[in-house]
Motif scaffolding. Structure first.
Motif, mmCIF file in Angstrom:
data_model
loop_
_atom_site.group_PDB
_atom_site.id
_atom_site.type_symbol
_atom_site.label_atom_id
_atom_site.label_comp_id
_atom_site.label_asym_id
_atom_site.label_seq_id
_atom_site.Cartn_x
_atom_site.Cartn_y
_atom_site.Cartn_z
ATOM 1 N N CYS A 94 0.830 -1.210 0.000
ATOM 2 C CA CYS A 94 0.000 0.000 0.000
ATOM 3 C C CYS A 94 0.860 1.254 0.000
ATOM 4 O O CYS A 94 0.528 2.242 -0.666
ATOM 5 N N ARG A 95 1.956 1.227 0.727
ATOM 6 C CA ARG A 95 2.852 2.384 0.745
ATOM 7 C C ARG A 95 3.417 2.635 -0.657
ATOM 8 O O ARG A 95 3.458 3.763 -1.131
ATOM 9 N N TRP A 96 3.818 1.566 -1.340
ATOM 10 C CA TRP A 96 4.337 1.699 -2.702
ATOM 11 C C TRP A 96 3.245 2.210 -3.639
ATOM 12 O O TRP A 96 3.482 3.123 -4.442
ATOM 13 N N LEU A 97 2.045 1.642 -3.533
ATOM 14 C CA LEU A 97 0.928 2.083 -4.368
ATOM 15 C C LEU A 97 0.603 3.549 -4.117
ATOM 16 O O LEU A 97 0.339 4.311 -5.058
ATOM 17 N N LEU A 98 0.606 3.954 -2.870
ATOM 18 C CA LEU A 98 0.300 5.336 -2.528
ATOM 19 C C LEU A 98 1.356 6.291 -3.095
ATOM 20 O O LEU A 98 1.024 7.363 -3.601
ATOM 21 N N GLU A 99 2.615 5.891 -3.034
ATOM 22 C CA GLU A 99 3.678 6.722 -3.597
ATOM 23 C C GLU A 99 3.496 6.894 -5.102
ATOM 24 O O GLU A 99 3.612 7.997 -5.633
ATOM 25 N N LEU A 100 3.189 5.812 -5.803
ATOM 26 C CA LEU A 100 2.988 5.896 -7.247
ATOM 27 C C LEU A 100 1.714 6.671 -7.573
ATOM 28 O O LEU A 100 1.679 7.427 -8.546
ATOM 29 N N HIS A 101 0.691 6.494 -6.761
ATOM 30 C CA HIS A 101 -0.553 7.253 -6.930
ATOM 31 C C HIS A 101 -0.281 8.747 -6.802
ATOM 32 O O HIS A 101 -0.753 9.545 -7.614
ATOM 33 N N SER A 102 0.501 9.135 -5.811
ATOM 34 C CA SER A 102 0.847 10.546 -5.607
ATOM 35 C C SER A 102 1.674 11.075 -6.774
ATOM 36 O O SER A 102 1.470 12.203 -7.230
ATOM 37 N N THR A 103 2.598 10.275 -7.265
ATOM 38 C CA THR A 103 3.403 10.658 -8.422
ATOM 39 C C THR A 103 2.518 10.884 -9.638
ATOM 40 O O THR A 103 2.688 11.857 -10.373
ATOM 41 N N ALA A 104 1.544 10.006 -9.844
ATOM 42 C CA ALA A 104 0.630 10.131 -10.981
ATOM 43 C C ALA A 104 -0.222 11.385 -10.852
ATOM 44 O O ALA A 104 -0.449 12.091 -11.851
ATOM 45 N N GLU A 105 -0.671 11.688 -9.649
ATOM 46 C CA GLU A 105 -1.472 12.891 -9.447
ATOM 47 C C GLU A 105 -0.658 14.154 -9.701
ATOM 48 O O GLU A 105 -1.158 15.108 -10.289
#
Length: 110
Positions: A94-105
């Motif tokens: 989840c931490r990795w997904l959240l980091e990539l999600h933030s990068t995408a945003e």
């Protein structure tokens, strides 16, 4: 996406070892992390698909995403230590997904 809720669940999971383990808490945190993972996956999948294929970043992201997606929804078992390991891996995912999600945003912002 409530980023604070996701971070709270991640923090809760990663500090479970600092106190006596309770099955109910493992189940609650695990269920919350699976919900967060499922909510984050579509956007992260889209972001990874938009990356330049063949780049090192794409390869690492695609490999990690494949592992996260293939981990599935394994229920907790009867071994508390094994369940703790599973929940902690969900937290790291989840931490990795959240980091990539933030990068995408950030990339999508004008």
């Amino acid at each position: 996406m409530d980023v604070d809720k996701v971070r709270n669940s991640i923090d809760q999971a990663l500090t479970l070892r600092s106190r006596p383990l309770r099955r109910e808490e493992l189940e609650e945190v695990g269920a919350a992390l699976r919900r967060h993972r499922d909510a984050l996956l579509p956007g992260v999948r889209e972001h990874v698909d938009d990356m330049w294929r063949g780049s090192l970043e794409w390869y690492r992201s695609r490999s990690t995403l494949d592992r996260v997606e293939s981990s599935g929804d394994h229920p907790l078992g009867s071994a508390v230590l094994g369940d703790l390991t599973h929940v902690m891996q969900l937290a790291r995912d989840c931490r990795w997904l959240l980091e990539l999600h933030s990068t995408a945003e950030r990339a999508a912002a004008p």
